[in-house]
Scaffold this motif. Sequence first.
Motif, PDB file in Angstrom:
ATOM      1  N   GLY A 159       0.459  -1.265  -0.154  1.00 18.02           N
ATOM      2  CA  GLY A 159      -0.534  -0.043   0.106  1.00 18.02           C
ATOM      3  C   GLY A 159       1.388   1.245  -0.187  1.00 18.02           C
ATOM      4  O   GLY A 159       1.785   0.851  -0.410  1.00 18.02           O
ATOM      5  N   LEU A 160       0.287   2.245   0.379  1.00 18.32           N
ATOM      6  CA  LEU A 160       0.698   3.928  -0.217  1.00 18.32           C
ATOM      7  C   LEU A 160       1.898   4.446   1.902  1.00 18.32           C
ATOM      8  O   LEU A 160       1.228   4.170   2.759  1.00 18.32           O
ATOM      9  CB  LEU A 160      -0.446   4.896   0.125  1.00 18.32           C
ATOM     10  N   ARG A 161       2.484   4.695   1.487  1.00 16.36           N
ATOM     11  CA  ARG A 161       3.940   4.067   2.349  1.00 16.36           C
ATOM     12  C   ARG A 161       4.716   5.022   2.159  1.00 16.36           C
ATOM     13  O   ARG A 161       5.200   6.184   1.481  1.00 16.36           O
ATOM     14  CB  ARG A 161       4.525   2.795   2.865  1.00 16.36           C
ATOM     15  N   PRO A 162       5.434   5.840   3.624  1.00 15.24           N
ATOM     16  CA  PRO A 162       5.791   7.138   3.697  1.00 15.24           C
ATOM     17  C   PRO A 162       7.444   6.497   2.989  1.00 15.24           C
ATOM     18  O   PRO A 162       7.741   5.249   3.913  1.00 15.24           O
ATOM     19  CB  PRO A 162       6.168   7.515   4.836  1.00 15.24           C
ATOM     20  N   LEU A 163       8.312   7.451   1.913  1.00 13.88           N
ATOM     21  CA  LEU A 163       9.281   7.588   1.539  1.00 13.88           C
ATOM     22  C   LEU A 163      10.200   7.907   2.434  1.00 13.88           C
ATOM     23  O   LEU A 163      10.153   9.238   3.813  1.00 13.88           O
ATOM     24  CB  LEU A 163      10.122   8.090   0.937  1.00 13.88           C
ATOM     25  N   ALA A 164      11.590   7.412   2.901  1.00 13.42           N
ATOM     26  CA  ALA A 164      12.601   8.097   3.916  1.00 13.42           C
ATOM     27  C   ALA A 164      12.951   9.475   3.352  1.00 13.42           C
ATOM     28  O   ALA A 164      13.763  10.535   4.333  1.00 13.42           O
ATOM     29  CB  ALA A 164      13.740   7.288   3.972  1.00 13.42           C
ATOM     30  N   TYR A 165      13.277   9.241   2.046  1.00 19.31           N
ATOM     31  CA  TYR A 165      13.407  11.344   1.239  1.00 19.31           C
ATOM     32  C   TYR A 165      12.877  11.585   0.433  1.00 19.31           C
ATOM     33  O   TYR A 165      12.358  10.452  -0.063  1.00 19.31           O
ATOM     34  CB  TYR A 165      14.603  11.020   0.730  1.00 19.31           C
ATOM     35  N   ARG A 166      12.798  11.804   0.136  1.00 20.22           N
ATOM     36  CA  ARG A 166      11.553  12.748  -1.335  1.00 20.22           C
ATOM     37  C   ARG A 166      12.431  12.008  -2.253  1.00 20.22           C
ATOM     38  O   ARG A 166      14.152  12.132  -2.782  1.00 20.22           O
ATOM     39  CB  ARG A 166      11.956  14.080  -1.408  1.00 20.22           C
ATOM     40  N   ILE A 167      11.970  11.722  -3.432  1.00 22.06           N
ATOM     41  CA  ILE A 167      11.772  10.838  -4.949  1.00 22.06           C
ATOM     42  C   ILE A 167      10.896  11.708  -5.907  1.00 22.06           C
ATOM     43  O   ILE A 167       9.710  10.986  -5.439  1.00 22.06           O
ATOM     44  CB  ILE A 167      11.854   9.254  -4.866  1.00 22.06           C
ATOM     45  N   ARG A 168      11.826  12.320  -6.680  1.00 20.74           N
ATOM     46  CA  ARG A 168      11.151  13.193  -7.389  1.00 20.74           C
ATOM     47  C   ARG A 168       9.769  13.759  -6.967  1.00 20.74           C
ATOM     48  O   ARG A 168       8.631  13.441  -7.608  1.00 20.74           O
ATOM     49  CB  ARG A 168      10.548  12.185  -9.367  1.00 20.74           C
ATOM     50  N   LYS A 169       9.612  14.724  -5.768  1.00 25.80           N
ATOM     51  CA  LYS A 169       9.013  14.964  -5.492  1.00 25.80           C
ATOM     52  C   LYS A 169       7.982  14.493  -4.600  1.00 25.80           C
ATOM     53  O   LYS A 169       7.014  14.984  -4.639  1.00 25.80           O
ATOM     54  CB  LYS A 169       8.375  16.160  -6.708  1.00 25.80           C
ATOM     55  N   ASN A 170       8.200  13.069  -4.316  1.00 25.46           N
ATOM     56  CA  ASN A 170       7.277  12.410  -4.310  1.00 25.46           C
ATOM     57  C   ASN A 170       7.854  12.494  -2.697  1.00 25.46           C
ATOM     58  O   ASN A 170       8.670  11.753  -2.643  1.00 25.46           O
ATOM     59  CB  ASN A 170       7.226  11.025  -4.575  1.00 25.46           C
ATOM     60  N   ARG A 171       6.586  12.257  -1.589  1.00 20.01           N
ATOM     61  CA  ARG A 171       6.980  12.103   0.208  1.00 20.01           C
ATOM     62  C   ARG A 171       6.438  10.277   0.284  1.00 20.01           C
ATOM     63  O   ARG A 171       6.534  10.617   1.406  1.00 20.01           O
ATOM     64  CB  ARG A 171       6.156  12.664   0.836  1.00 20.01           C
ATOM     65  N   LYS A 172       5.659   9.763  -0.303  1.00 18.12           N
ATOM     66  CA  LYS A 172       4.956   8.680  -0.096  1.00 18.12           C
ATOM     67  C   LYS A 172       5.420   7.968  -1.699  1.00 18.12           C
ATOM     68  O   LYS A 172       4.979   8.733  -2.788  1.00 18.12           O
ATOM     69  CB  LYS A 172       3.179   8.934   0.067  1.00 18.12           C
ATOM     70  N   ALA A 173       5.036   6.504  -1.369  1.00 21.65           N
ATOM     71  CA  ALA A 173       4.963   5.622  -3.038  1.00 21.65           C
ATOM     72  C   ALA A 173       4.198   4.588  -1.818  1.00 21.65           C
ATOM     73  O   ALA A 173       3.699   3.966  -1.078  1.00 21.65           O
ATOM     74  CB  ALA A 173       6.461   5.383  -2.937  1.00 21.65           C
ATOM     75  N   TYR A 174       3.736   3.840  -3.064  1.00 24.88           N
ATOM     76  CA  TYR A 174       2.826   2.592  -2.959  1.00 24.88           C
ATOM     77  C   TYR A 174       3.842   1.234  -3.494  1.00 24.88           C
ATOM     78  O   TYR A 174       4.539   1.152  -4.629  1.00 24.88           O
ATOM     79  CB  TYR A 174       2.078   1.703  -4.481  1.00 24.88           C
ATOM     80  N   TYR A 175       4.098   0.495  -2.512  1.00 24.85           N
ATOM     81  CA  TYR A 175       4.959  -0.730  -2.596  1.00 24.85           C
ATOM     82  C   TYR A 175       4.611  -2.117  -2.671  1.00 24.85           C
ATOM     83  O   TYR A 175       3.514  -2.362  -2.364  1.00 24.85           O
ATOM     84  CB  TYR A 175       6.067  -0.703  -0.391  1.00 24.85           C
TER      85      TYR A 175
END
Length: 135
Positions: A44-60
């Motif tokens: 599901g949607l979880r927070p990232l440890a750092y920003r990746i391409r202006k995203n703070r969350k991602a689906y894993y």
Amino acid sequence: MALYEHMFLARQDIAPQQVDELLNIYKGVIETYGGKVGRVENWGLRPLAYRIRKNRKAYYVLVNIDAPATAIAEVERQMRINEDILRYMTIRVEKHEKEKSAMFSRLDRNGHIGHDEKHPRSPSRQREDVIEGVE
């Protein structure tokens, strides 16, 4: 054929159905090259440890794959091209684990990380406010 664990992170602003569609596309590529997809864990949607391409969350998404190296190379090539995929990683393993991954087993019903049955939460500390002189 070799055994692989493959994980990818998809952008936060796509719908969960689009994540499933991406997964089905990559499953099709693997099956076209003669491979098989085993267990799939959508964290599901979880927070990232750092920003990746202006995203703070991602689906894993974690996928167990049994496929030749050419299938993995093609999946990674297509993921490199796709703008919805932020990161991916493929690791060759000796054998697939039969039980859930450690991260997935800790997800509670709401999709948040909690404690599993083996490690119950400590009871919350009871706080008593003492006000002297007030009845």
